[in-house]
Every structure is written in C-alpha cells, then in structure tokens.
Design a protein around this motif. Structure first.
Motif, short mmCIF file in Angstrom:
data_model
loop_
_atom_site.label_atom_id
_atom_site.label_comp_id
_atom_site.label_asym_id
_atom_site.label_seq_id
_atom_site.Cartn_x
_atom_site.Cartn_y
_atom_site.Cartn_z
N ARG A 39 5.00 60.51 17.97
CA ARG A 39 4.38 59.61 16.98
C ARG A 39 3.95 58.30 17.65
O ARG A 39 2.86 57.79 17.39
N LEU A 40 4.82 57.76 18.50
CA LEU A 40 4.47 56.52 19.21
C LEU A 40 3.29 56.76 20.15
O LEU A 40 2.41 55.89 20.30
N THR A 43 0.04 56.80 18.22
CA THR A 43 -0.32 55.41 17.88
C THR A 43 -0.86 54.68 19.11
O THR A 43 -1.86 53.96 19.01
N ALA A 46 -4.45 55.61 19.76
CA ALA A 46 -5.35 54.93 18.82
C ALA A 46 -5.53 53.47 19.19
O ALA A 46 -6.65 52.93 19.12
N LEU A 47 -4.46 52.81 19.61
CA LEU A 47 -4.55 51.40 20.02
C LEU A 47 -5.37 51.25 21.30
O LEU A 47 -6.12 50.28 21.47
N ASP A 131 1.50 47.90 20.46
CA ASP A 131 0.73 47.05 19.55
C ASP A 131 -0.60 46.70 20.21
O ASP A 131 -0.83 47.02 21.38
N ASP A 132 -1.49 46.07 19.44
CA ASP A 132 -2.82 45.79 19.95
C ASP A 132 -2.80 44.82 21.14
O ASP A 132 -3.61 44.96 22.06
#
Length: 181
Positions: A39-40, A43, A46-47, A131-132
C-alpha cells in the motif's frame, strides 16, 4: 529536515536514513506486513509520478527537441514477481537504432524488504517516499537516473550521438554555437 542539534539535514541523506532505518527495523515506513508495504509502495508511485514525468519531459525538451513521448504504466505485476511501475521516454531515433527507451522504474521485488528505483541501464536507489515533499526531493535523483540512462544508451551504440536530436538539428547546433560539418 531539522536535526535535534538544530542543523539542516540534506534531503538525500534523510532518504538514506529512512532506508537504513527500514533495514535495521525490518519495516518499510513503519509497515511490517507485505500488504501494508505494498500500500505504501502504491502511494509512493503516485507521489513520484509527476516528478518522474518532469525529469523525462525536461530531457525530451532539452535533448530530444520535443520529439519524444513519455509513457507510464502505473503499478502493475512484475514479470519476475512483485510490483513495478515504469516511466519511459521514447523517440524516433531511439526506435530507429533498435535500443530501449530511457526508463525510470519503481519496483518492489517479491522477496524485498522495501521498494527501489532503477533506470534502464543503471542500478538501484532506495524508494522511501511517503509524502509529496519527499517525492519532490527525488527529482534530482530521477534526473541523474535519466541522464545516466541516455548516456549509456549512446554508448550501447558505440558512442553514436546521432540519436540525440539536439546535436543533429542544424538550427539547434547554430543556436548553441556548435559547428556542423
């Protein structure tokens, strides 16, 4: 990132510290199960996507004179097990030369503790993006990966620079002060 002593830590060393802490702890971003780590990873892909595209778009503009095309697969099963996401920059001269496109690959091997980045011709970098801000910090790495890849592709052709439109375009060569014979 501010360290406990108040000094600024370089972003790339912060990513490495996250990577080594994961190795030490047997986790990825605090996740212990494969399902949570995947899952990480999804993500992180996508980031990372806008920054991988940006690095390849910059190369397309600067070296390929906008003759290339960036494509992305999104997360998919890898042919050797695990998951992968691939961003590719292809262009007419590359196709004509019969070589692979410039690649950036995020992969999470089946037996891996955590995911990694890789280019088409150059090895592994840790992928510890949560994170972004961390994704944006990877832009320099993504640029270096793409640069190493196109360099190695030229040398797969015996140093044939003619696959680089910016070096073969008469208008560009004059603009950049390059003499053409």
């Amino acid at each position: 990132m501010i360290r406990s002593d108040g000094s600024r830590e370089q972003q790339y060393t912060a990513a490495l510290l996250r990577h080594f802490a994961d190795l030490r702890d047997g986790t990825h971003g605090g996740a212990g199960s494969r399902r949570d780590k995947e899952r990480l990873y999804v993500t992180a892909v996508a980031l990372l996507d806008p920054y991988a595209r940006r690095a390849l778009d910059e190369m397309n503009t600067g070296l390929l004179l906008d003759t290339g095309e960036v494509a992305a697969t999104g997360v998919r099963p890898s042919s050797v097990g695990g998951l992968e996401a691939v961003w590719a920059l292809s262009w007419p001269e590359q196709h004509g030369a019969g070589i692979k496109p410039i690649l950036i690959r995020a992969y999470f091997g089946l037996e891996f503790l955590h995911p990694h980045l890789q280019s088409g011709t150059v090895g592994d970098w840790p992928l510890n993006v949560f994170d972004d801000e961390q994704a944006a910090a990877e832009l320099a790495t993504l640029r270096a990966m793409a640069s190493a890849d196109i360099h190695n592709l030229v040398f797969q052709l015996g140093g044939d620079f003619r696959i680089i439109p910016a070096l073969t375009s008469t208008a560009t060569a004059r603009t950049r002060g390059t003499r053409r014979s």
